[in-house]
Design a protein around this motif. Structure first.
Motif, PDB file in Angstrom:
ATOM      1  N   TYR A  30       0.847  -1.194   0.000  1.00  0.00           N
ATOM      2  CA  TYR A  30       0.000   0.000   0.000  1.00  0.00           C
ATOM      3  C   TYR A  30       0.884   1.247   0.000  1.00  0.00           C
ATOM      4  O   TYR A  30       1.064   1.905   1.034  1.00  0.00           O
ATOM      5  CB  TYR A  30      -0.937  -0.018   1.210  1.00  0.00           C
ATOM      6  CG  TYR A  30      -1.799  -1.256   1.264  1.00  0.00           C
ATOM      7  CD1 TYR A  30      -2.915  -1.379   0.449  1.00  0.00           C
ATOM      8  CD2 TYR A  30      -1.470  -2.325   2.110  1.00  0.00           C
ATOM      9  CE1 TYR A  30      -3.707  -2.520   0.479  1.00  0.00           C
ATOM     10  CE2 TYR A  30      -2.252  -3.473   2.141  1.00  0.00           C
ATOM     11  CZ  TYR A  30      -3.365  -3.568   1.325  1.00  0.00           C
ATOM     12  OH  TYR A  30      -4.146  -4.700   1.339  1.00  0.00           O
ATOM     13  N   PRO A  31       1.459   1.584  -1.145  1.00  0.00           N
ATOM     14  CA  PRO A  31       2.426   2.696  -1.212  1.00  0.00           C
ATOM     15  C   PRO A  31       1.840   4.062  -0.870  1.00  0.00           C
ATOM     16  O   PRO A  31       2.591   4.996  -0.585  1.00  0.00           O
ATOM     17  CB  PRO A  31       2.921   2.649  -2.661  1.00  0.00           C
ATOM     18  CG  PRO A  31       1.877   1.881  -3.414  1.00  0.00           C
ATOM     19  CD  PRO A  31       1.310   0.902  -2.447  1.00  0.00           C
ATOM     20  N   ALA A  32       0.513   4.187  -0.893  1.00  0.00           N
ATOM     21  CA  ALA A  32      -0.106   5.477  -0.540  1.00  0.00           C
ATOM     22  C   ALA A  32      -0.108   5.724   0.957  1.00  0.00           C
ATOM     23  O   ALA A  32      -0.426   6.827   1.413  1.00  0.00           O
ATOM     24  CB  ALA A  32      -1.541   5.547  -1.073  1.00  0.00           C
ATOM     25  N   VAL A  33       0.257   4.704   1.748  1.00  0.00           N
ATOM     26  CA  VAL A  33       0.298   4.831   3.202  1.00  0.00           C
ATOM     27  C   VAL A  33       1.704   5.263   3.618  1.00  0.00           C
ATOM     28  O   VAL A  33       2.697   4.751   3.113  1.00  0.00           O
ATOM     29  CB  VAL A  33      -0.055   3.493   3.884  1.00  0.00           C
ATOM     30  CG1 VAL A  33      -0.057   3.649   5.401  1.00  0.00           C
ATOM     31  CG2 VAL A  33      -1.406   2.988   3.398  1.00  0.00           C
ATOM     32  N   ARG A  34       1.797   6.204   4.544  1.00  0.00           N
ATOM     33  CA  ARG A  34       3.097   6.626   5.075  1.00  0.00           C
ATOM     34  C   ARG A  34       3.382   5.785   6.321  1.00  0.00           C
ATOM     35  O   ARG A  34       2.995   6.143   7.439  1.00  0.00           O
ATOM     36  CB  ARG A  34       3.088   8.114   5.409  1.00  0.00           C
ATOM     37  CG  ARG A  34       2.750   9.010   4.225  1.00  0.00           C
ATOM     38  CD  ARG A  34       3.149  10.464   4.484  1.00  0.00           C
ATOM     39  NE  ARG A  34       2.605  10.992   5.716  1.00  0.00           N
ATOM     40  CZ  ARG A  34       1.392  11.517   5.847  1.00  0.00           C
ATOM     41  NH1 ARG A  34       0.582  11.587   4.795  1.00  0.00           N
ATOM     42  NH2 ARG A  34       0.982  11.997   7.011  1.00  0.00           N
ATOM     43  N   VAL A  35       4.045   4.669   6.138  1.00  0.00           N
ATOM     44  CA  VAL A  35       4.272   3.724   7.229  1.00  0.00           C
ATOM     45  C   VAL A  35       5.422   4.202   8.103  1.00  0.00           C
ATOM     46  O   VAL A  35       6.517   4.481   7.627  1.00  0.00           O
ATOM     47  CB  VAL A  35       4.589   2.320   6.683  1.00  0.00           C
ATOM     48  CG1 VAL A  35       4.829   1.347   7.831  1.00  0.00           C
ATOM     49  CG2 VAL A  35       3.443   1.833   5.797  1.00  0.00           C
ATOM     50  N   ASN A  36       5.151   4.301   9.401  1.00  0.00           N
ATOM     51  CA  ASN A  36       6.170   4.674  10.380  1.00  0.00           C
ATOM     52  C   ASN A  36       6.394   3.471  11.296  1.00  0.00           C
ATOM     53  O   ASN A  36       5.580   3.201  12.179  1.00  0.00           O
ATOM     54  CB  ASN A  36       5.714   5.880  11.195  1.00  0.00           C
ATOM     55  CG  ASN A  36       6.781   6.359  12.170  1.00  0.00           C
ATOM     56  OD1 ASN A  36       7.763   5.664  12.420  1.00  0.00           O
ATOM     57  ND2 ASN A  36       6.592   7.532  12.740  1.00  0.00           N
ATOM     58  N   PRO A  37       7.496   2.744  11.106  1.00  0.00           N
ATOM     59  CA  PRO A  37       7.720   1.533  11.900  1.00  0.00           C
ATOM     60  C   PRO A  37       8.352   1.787  13.267  1.00  0.00           C
ATOM     61  O   PRO A  37       8.652   0.838  13.980  1.00  0.00           O
ATOM     62  CB  PRO A  37       8.680   0.739  11.010  1.00  0.00           C
ATOM     63  CG  PRO A  37       9.493   1.803  10.336  1.00  0.00           C
ATOM     64  CD  PRO A  37       8.554   2.967  10.104  1.00  0.00           C
ATOM     65  N   SER A  38       8.542   3.055  13.631  1.00  0.00           N
ATOM     66  CA  SER A  38       9.317   3.370  14.831  1.00  0.00           C
ATOM     67  C   SER A  38       8.490   3.818  16.016  1.00  0.00           C
ATOM     68  O   SER A  38       9.045   4.218  17.031  1.00  0.00           O
ATOM     69  CB  SER A  38      10.344   4.466  14.496  1.00  0.00           C
ATOM     70  OG  SER A  38      11.202   4.041  13.460  1.00  0.00           O
ATOM     71  N   VAL A  39       7.168   3.786  15.911  1.00  0.00           N
ATOM     72  CA  VAL A  39       6.322   4.288  16.991  1.00  0.00           C
ATOM     73  C   VAL A  39       5.419   3.181  17.504  1.00  0.00           C
ATOM     74  O   VAL A  39       5.179   2.182  16.832  1.00  0.00           O
ATOM     75  CB  VAL A  39       5.467   5.493  16.521  1.00  0.00           C
ATOM     76  CG1 VAL A  39       6.358   6.669  16.162  1.00  0.00           C
ATOM     77  CG2 VAL A  39       4.594   5.103  15.325  1.00  0.00           C
ATOM     78  N   LEU A  40       4.899   3.373  18.707  1.00  0.00           N
ATOM     79  CA  LEU A  40       3.983   2.397  19.293  1.00  0.00           C
ATOM     80  C   LEU A  40       2.578   2.543  18.733  1.00  0.00           C
ATOM     81  O   LEU A  40       1.863   1.548  18.587  1.00  0.00           O
ATOM     82  CB  LEU A  40       3.957   2.540  20.816  1.00  0.00           C
ATOM     83  CG  LEU A  40       5.279   2.233  21.527  1.00  0.00           C
ATOM     84  CD1 LEU A  40       5.148   2.478  23.021  1.00  0.00           C
ATOM     85  CD2 LEU A  40       5.725   0.807  21.258  1.00  0.00           C
ATOM     86  N   GLN A  76       9.005   1.263  18.705  1.00  0.00           N
ATOM     87  CA  GLN A  76       9.272  -0.113  18.323  1.00  0.00           C
ATOM     88  C   GLN A  76      10.754  -0.398  18.166  1.00  0.00           C
ATOM     89  O   GLN A  76      11.166  -1.556  18.192  1.00  0.00           O
ATOM     90  CB  GLN A  76       8.571  -0.436  17.007  1.00  0.00           C
ATOM     91  CG  GLN A  76       7.071  -0.472  17.097  1.00  0.00           C
ATOM     92  CD  GLN A  76       6.482  -1.085  15.851  1.00  0.00           C
ATOM     93  OE1 GLN A  76       6.605  -2.277  15.611  1.00  0.00           O
ATOM     94  NE2 GLN A  76       5.842  -0.247  15.036  1.00  0.00           N
ATOM     95  N   ALA A  77      11.557   0.645  17.981  1.00  0.00           N
ATOM     96  CA  ALA A  77      12.992   0.421  17.788  1.00  0.00           C
ATOM     97  C   ALA A  77      13.587  -0.335  18.964  1.00  0.00           C
ATOM     98  O   ALA A  77      14.596  -1.026  18.825  1.00  0.00           O
ATOM     99  CB  ALA A  77      13.713   1.750  17.604  1.00  0.00           C
ATOM    100  N   GLN A  78      12.942  -0.220  20.139  1.00  0.00           N
ATOM    101  CA  GLN A  78      13.426  -0.953  21.307  1.00  0.00           C
ATOM    102  C   GLN A  78      13.308  -2.462  21.118  1.00  0.00           C
ATOM    103  O   GLN A  78      14.004  -3.233  21.772  1.00  0.00           O
ATOM    104  CB  GLN A  78      12.614  -0.566  22.543  1.00  0.00           C
ATOM    105  CG  GLN A  78      12.648   0.903  22.875  1.00  0.00           C
ATOM    106  CD  GLN A  78      11.678   1.208  23.990  1.00  0.00           C
ATOM    107  OE1 GLN A  78      11.808   0.705  25.081  1.00  0.00           O
ATOM    108  NE2 GLN A  78      10.696   2.017  23.708  1.00  0.00           N
ATOM    109  N   PHE A  79      12.415  -2.901  20.229  1.00  0.00           N
ATOM    110  CA  PHE A  79      12.077  -4.312  20.144  1.00  0.00           C
ATOM    111  C   PHE A  79      12.474  -4.956  18.829  1.00  0.00           C
ATOM    112  O   PHE A  79      12.280  -6.148  18.651  1.00  0.00           O
ATOM    113  CB  PHE A  79      10.559  -4.481  20.349  1.00  0.00           C
ATOM    114  CG  PHE A  79      10.063  -3.732  21.538  1.00  0.00           C
ATOM    115  CD1 PHE A  79      10.411  -4.120  22.819  1.00  0.00           C
ATOM    116  CD2 PHE A  79       9.272  -2.601  21.385  1.00  0.00           C
ATOM    117  CE1 PHE A  79       9.961  -3.410  23.925  1.00  0.00           C
ATOM    118  CE2 PHE A  79       8.820  -1.894  22.494  1.00  0.00           C
ATOM    119  CZ  PHE A  79       9.167  -2.300  23.758  1.00  0.00           C
TER     120      PHE A  79
END
Length: 323
Positions: free
Chosen positions: A144-154, A204-207
């Motif tokens: 889903y390239p239209a989504v701005r995925v942020n993998p670093s937050v809870l 999430q970077a902690q995990f």
């Protein structure tokens, strides 16, 4: 997004599906399904919904049967999708239609972990920031390239659409919903009942899985962290922490970030805010004294960092908690 009518229970619908893991569903039931008359606020009206009313297989070797279908889900005030059965699979047209109807009605849409894939399939995350479990973040972005995925937050609060990371981060978001709807006092009371913090710093970077570092490096950083916890009331610099760890500042910052997902000074600030909470909750000491006791150089600095972390002021937190 406040409750539409404070005098009436707010209906929450959570999706159950075949092949689901029970933890996320259990979190939703615990937060919104248990009556809480001691809080003296209109609590939520929870409905468990599914695409079928036939028994659903649950990970762990048991089944459950939802009492409500997608029509009830589409009509709820808050809709929670606690996951999808297969992140690479197809989201049914029926579920997509129900999610879109709920959103068009003004419902609040919430996902936990892989549930973001269902919201994305419905087009509800297009052009928005969102998160999911770090393990699935790249796949979500690819599909889903239209989504701005942020993998670093809870979690990400987009107002009418909210997404959270892996399973336990769903609890962070659910407590956030209670805080949004009923204020920090009620949210704190629920969090204490669950024996979880009302707010977690970090992301999430902690995990995220990382290469195992040498034992002596881990011990050195842990030693510096332990020292900092014993000296929160005094000024603490990166140089101080690196000295305790017997590292150069650059090396210490690198190892610290790898192990915690944050910088040394941001971690110290979060620990100082956390240390202030029990004093605000259980003592009558002035806010200025509490800030100084946990190491903030001025009341202004304390209020700034506390408000940034807790989304309320120290005085408001104390009043809400005691209330």
């Amino acid at each position: 997004m406040p409750l539409p009518d404070p005098s009436r229970p707010h209906r929450v619908a959570v999706l159950a599906f075949d092949g689901m893991a029970p933890f996320e569903l259990g979190c939703v039931v615990e937060l919104f399904g248990l009556p809480r008359p001691e809080l003296d606020v209109p609590w939520y009206d929870l409905r468990v919904c599914a695409e079928t009313l036939e028994p659903l297989r649950v990970v762990g070797g048991f089944t459950l049967r939802a009492e409500h279908g997608l029509d009830v889900l589409a009509g709820a005030g808050t809709v929670i999708v606690p996951g999808v059965a297969d992140v690479r699979g197809r989201v049914s047209g029926e579920l997509i239609a129900a999610l879109r109807r709920a959103h068009a009605r003004g419902a609040r849409l919430v996902s936990i972990c892989s549930g973001a894939f269902a919201l994305a399939a419905a087009g509800l995350l297009d052009g928005r920031a969102a998160t999911t479990h770090w393990k699935y973040a790249d796949l979500l972005q690819e599909r889903y390239p239209a989504v701005r995925v942020n993998p670093s937050v809870l979690y990400v609060d987009g107002g009418d659409v909210l997404t959270s990371a892996g399973s336990a981060a769903g609890l962070d978001l659910l407590i956030h919903l209670v805080r949004t709807d009923h204020g920090p006092g009620v949210a704190n009371a629920v969090a204490r009942r669950l024996v979880i913090p009302p707010h977690r710093e970090g992301g999430q970077a902690q995990f995220i899985e990382a290469a195992v570092t040498a034992v002596e490096d881990d011990d050195a950083v842990a030693r510096a962290m332990s020292w900092a916890m014993d000296h929160l009331a005094q000024p603490i610099s990166v140089a101080d922490l690196a000295g305790v760890a017997s590292m150069s500042q650059r090396s210490f910052i690198r190892h610290f970030k790898r192990q915690t997902g944050t910088s040394p000074l941001r971690w110290v600030i979060s620990q100082r805010v956390a240390a202030s909470l029990p004093m605000l909750e259980s003592t009558a000491a002035p806010v200025e004294e509490i800030g100084a006791a946990v190491g903030f150089e001025s009341p202004v600095t304390f209020r700034h960092h506390f408000t940034r972390a807790m989304r309320t002021s120290p005085s408001a937190y104390r009043k809400a908690f005691s209330g």
